[in-house]
Design an enzyme around this catalytic site. Structure first.
Site, PDB file in Angstrom:
ATOM      1  N   TYR A 139      27.047  38.457  41.707  1.00 15.73           N
ATOM      2  CA  TYR A 139      28.256  38.172  40.925  1.00 15.73           C
ATOM      3  C   TYR A 139      28.495  39.370  40.009  1.00 15.73           C
ATOM      4  CZ  TYR A 139      31.355  34.937  38.389  1.00 15.73           C
ATOM      5  OH  TYR A 139      32.428  34.319  37.800  1.00 15.73           O
ATOM      6  N   ARG A 192      44.049  41.896  41.904  1.00 16.45           N
ATOM      7  CA  ARG A 192      43.462  42.186  40.584  1.00 16.45           C
ATOM      8  C   ARG A 192      42.023  41.719  40.599  1.00 16.45           C
ATOM      9  NH1 ARG A 192      42.589  38.281  36.746  1.00 16.45           N
ATOM     10  NH2 ARG A 192      40.567  38.900  37.473  1.00 16.45           N
ATOM     11  N   LYS A 210      31.937  33.769  44.452  1.00 16.90           N
ATOM     12  CA  LYS A 210      32.284  32.559  43.692  1.00 16.90           C
ATOM     13  C   LYS A 210      31.759  31.321  44.421  1.00 16.90           C
ATOM     14  CE  LYS A 210      34.930  34.274  40.323  1.00 16.90           C
ATOM     15  NZ  LYS A 210      34.819  34.019  38.891  1.00 16.90           N
ATOM     16  N   ASP A 283      41.634  35.996  41.141  1.00 15.98           N
ATOM     17  CA  ASP A 283      41.934  37.426  41.060  1.00 15.98           C
ATOM     18  C   ASP A 283      43.231  37.846  41.748  1.00 15.98           C
ATOM     19  OD1 ASP A 283      39.652  37.329  39.623  1.00 15.98           O
ATOM     20  OD2 ASP A 283      38.538  38.816  40.752  1.00 15.98           O
ATOM     21  N   ASP A 306      40.997  32.163  36.851  1.00 13.22           N
ATOM     22  CA  ASP A 306      41.188  33.191  35.824  1.00 13.22           C
ATOM     23  C   ASP A 306      42.021  32.682  34.657  1.00 13.22           C
ATOM     24  OD1 ASP A 306      39.862  35.381  37.327  1.00 13.22           O
ATOM     25  OD2 ASP A 306      41.458  34.909  38.743  1.00 13.22           O
TER      26      ASP A 306
HETATM   27  O1  LIG Z   1      34.426  36.956  38.257  1.00 14.10           O
HETATM   28  C1  LIG Z   1      34.117  36.987  37.051  1.00 14.10           C
HETATM   29  O2  LIG Z   1      33.064  37.438  36.624  1.00 14.10           O
HETATM   30  C2  LIG Z   1      35.070  36.378  36.061  1.00 14.10           C
HETATM   31  C3  LIG Z   1      36.436  36.415  36.586  1.00 14.10           C
HETATM   32  O3  LIG Z   1      36.920  35.494  37.198  1.00 14.10           O
HETATM   33  C4  LIG Z   1      37.172  37.677  36.475  1.00 14.10           C
HETATM   34  O4  LIG Z   1      36.775  38.571  35.738  1.00 14.10           O
HETATM   35  O5  LIG Z   1      38.196  37.773  37.171  1.00 14.10           O
HETATM   36 MG   LIG Z   2      38.389  36.116  38.528  1.00 15.17          MG
END
Ligand SMILES: O=C([O-])CC(=O)C(=O)O
Ligand SMILES: [Mg+2]
Length: 591
Positions: A139, A192, A210, A283, A306
């Site tokens: 992650y 993103r 995830k 994202d 998000d």
């Molecule tokens: O993925 C992660 O660590 C947290 C998140 O959703 C992001 O930053 O878009």
């Molecule tokens: Mg995210």
């Protein structure tokens, strides 16, 4: 046999083929598979029951050296494995030892992905038992680097890729996935990725990561999880020029073309998996993230991690921090750097919580919350030119350009970074926060670590040990003037796994904001005196499965209360029920 060898169905002779490819099929090439040339078709035969060699290569069932003697006899494994029989514990010890040999984080990531593709239960056993150590590997932050280099490190595809090429065929594509019963989809369009920007098709690392947390932290069975990347192109020129890029080499489709592909996707998912599949948007760029959530929240079971997941986690930290700061949420003043998905999502949830806890109307509650975007403080004189999701935050104030000036003007008690831009909480900003507050609460939420607004070390040093600090990506404990500060990780990973479990186990058909508040309260209540003493406003991840069960129970309870849960009758003890639903990665015995 004679004639097969000499003459193939298309009338070509073996000699013709030999001329073409320089090799013949050899003895027993009964179906002509080996001697077929590139322009001839063959049938890819396989067996439907996993046993023997194919069992060893099926990640769902493979146990490697842990197959028992009896299993080796019953499942045609004799000779395919060396004689030694090992326990899952010993395998775990070995793999952890090997992982720790790698100095480069990306190598650890690749080793973990290989393990996931080779022996799924061992992968989850490792992740669950070593969560604090391995979370940064599968992650944030390492997954960010993995996405940047996804094409170069690509070995086996994970998840489902749906590109513009599949337009009109998305339902068929879904049917190509080997699992028929799906409960959670995490989908991205890669525009993103964390704070790293447009990574196109290479964003796939995010849904994969995830969902591995859905299983490891939330106990959702891996077979019901489906990672999806929608590829509509990328505007990242570096990727378009990269010979190893794995996605469509074109600029992003937008407008109607984009909307139509997403509409087809959303309908196909519902048609194939039914009403109760949870679709987590992840994202997407701001404009699409807000639009998709608004468009589908009334017709589908959707959740934007998000916007909503981050909001729920940050609110939990704020509720917990009141024990250290005193007062209620309504007594505080919040300043955000970044007015995108996370910033406005958190702001909205804070305001909602204030209205639920007091008689203050939403409009009033919002006035304690200020946001700064790339053009400066969001104020009413800018309202005409603001994107719609920023408009509620345009309060009366003269224009302020720089963050430091906004801090001095607004005098926040809480400073939250959600800009995706690193190093923006400068020494001056942190010092200003510390001069305004005995205990300034500072959250640097952007991911991965390179995009964090400041580091833990900077927050504690510059505030002379007074700050309460949390960050989106993990930081090691910090020594400052003889004290050790352990910061919390304000990352949506605390909430989405338990949140999803709560929804799935109750058969909930829509996500409601009150469920996010329930998750926040549940998470905040898990922070212990010991955590507070160390300066942290989040519990450690080590207890996350227990915490997830608790979050799941509270989310489900809220869903039943709101009449959105369809699994009836309601289990009386929802925590126990959540725990009983959770996947454990211990090996099963095969008959
Ligand atoms: O993925 C992660 O660590 C947290 C998140 O959703 C992001 O930053 O878009
Ligand atoms: Mg995210």
């Amino acid at each position: 046999m004679e004639s097969t060898l000499k003459e193939l169905s298309n009338g070509e002779s073996v000699l013709d083929i030999k001329d073409k490819c320089g090799v013949a099929g050899g003895v027993e090439d009964m179906y002509g598979e080996d001697r077929a040339t590139e322009d001839q078709t063959i049938t890819p035969w396989t067996f439907s029951v996993a046993s023997g060699y194919s069992l060893l290569r099926d990640p769902h069932y493979n146990k490697g050296l842990a197959f028992t003697e009896a299993e080796r006899d019953a499942h045609y494994l004799r000779g395919l494995l060396p004689p030694s029989v090992s326990s899952q514990q010993l395998q775990e010890k070995k793999v952890m030892h090997n992982l720790r040999q790698y100095q480069v984080p990306l190598q650890r990531y690749m080793a973990m992905m290989d393990l996931q593709e080779r022996n799924e239960r061992l992968f989850y056993k490792l992740l669950i038992d070593n969560v604090e150590e391995l979370l940064p590997v599968v992650y944030t932050p390492t997954v960010g680097e993995a996405c940047q280099k996804y094409g170069s490190i690509f070995r086996r595809p994970q998840g489902l890729f749906i590109s513009l090429k599949e337009k009109g065929k998305i339902l068929e594509v879904l049917k190509n996935w080997p699992e028929k019963s799906i409960h959670v989809i995490v989908v991205t369009d890669g525009e993103r990725i964390l704070g790293l920007g447009d990574l196109g098709c290479q964003g796939m690392g995010i849904p994969v990561g995830k969902l591995s947390l859905y299983t490891a932290l939330g106990g959702v069975r891996p077979s019901v999880c489906l990672p999806i990347t929608i590829d509509v192109g990328t505007n990242n020129q570096k990727l378009l020029d990269d010979e190893f890029y794995i996605g469509l080499k074109q600029k992003r489709a937008t407008g109607q073309e984009y909307a139509e592909l997403l509409e087809e996707f959303m309908s196909a998912v519902k048609q194939n998996y039914g009403e109760k599949v949870l679709i987590q948007f992840e994202d997407f760029a701001n404009h699409n993230a807000f639009e998709l959530l608004a468009k589908y929240r009334t017709t589908h079971l959707v959740f934007n991690d998000d916007i909503q997941g981050t909001a729920s986690v940050v609110l939990a930290g704020l509720i917990a921090s009141l024990k250290l700061l005193g007062g209620t949420l309504a007594d505080h003043t919040f300043l955000f750097l970044g007015a995108g998905e996370a910033g406005t999502g958190i702001a909205e949830l804070i305001a909602l919580e204030i209205t639920r806890k007091t008689s203050v109307p939403l409009e009033e509650a919002r006035k304690k919350i200020w946001l700064v975007d790339s053009k400066g403080l969001i104020v009413s004189s800018r309202v005409e030119s603001l994107q719609h999701f920023k408009k509620p935050w345009a309060h009366d104030h003269e224009p302020v350009k720089e963050l430091i000036d906004a801090v001095k003007a607004i005098k926040p008690t809480v400073l939250i970074g959600t800009s995706g831009v690193g190093k923006t909480f400068t020494k001056e900003v942190v010092e200003a926060m510390a001069s305004l507050n005995p205990k300034p609460l500072i959250m640097a939420l952007s991911n991965p670590t390179s995009q964090a607004e400041c580091t833990a070390d900077e927050a504690y040093t510059w505030s002379k040990g007074h700050a309460i600090f949390a960050s989106g990506s993990p930081f090691d404990p910090v020594e400052f003037e003889g004290r050790t500060f352990v910061s919390g990780q304000a990352n949506n990973a605390y909430v989405f796994p338990g949140f999803g479990l709560g929804i799935i186990m109750s058969g909930t058909i829509r996500v409601h904001d009150d469920m996010l508040l329930a998750a926040s309260e549940a998470l905040a209540s898990e922070v212990t005196e010991d955590d507070y003493l160390k300066g942290r406003i989040y519990p450690p991840f080590t207890n996350i499965r227990k915490i997830s069960a608790h979050i799941a129970a509270e989310v489900a309870a809220k869903a039943y209360e709101l009449g959105l849960a369809t699994r009836l009758p309601r289990p009386s003890d929802l925590v126990k029920y959540a725990e009983s639903c959770m996947y454990t990665p211990l090996y099963r015995s095969y008959r």
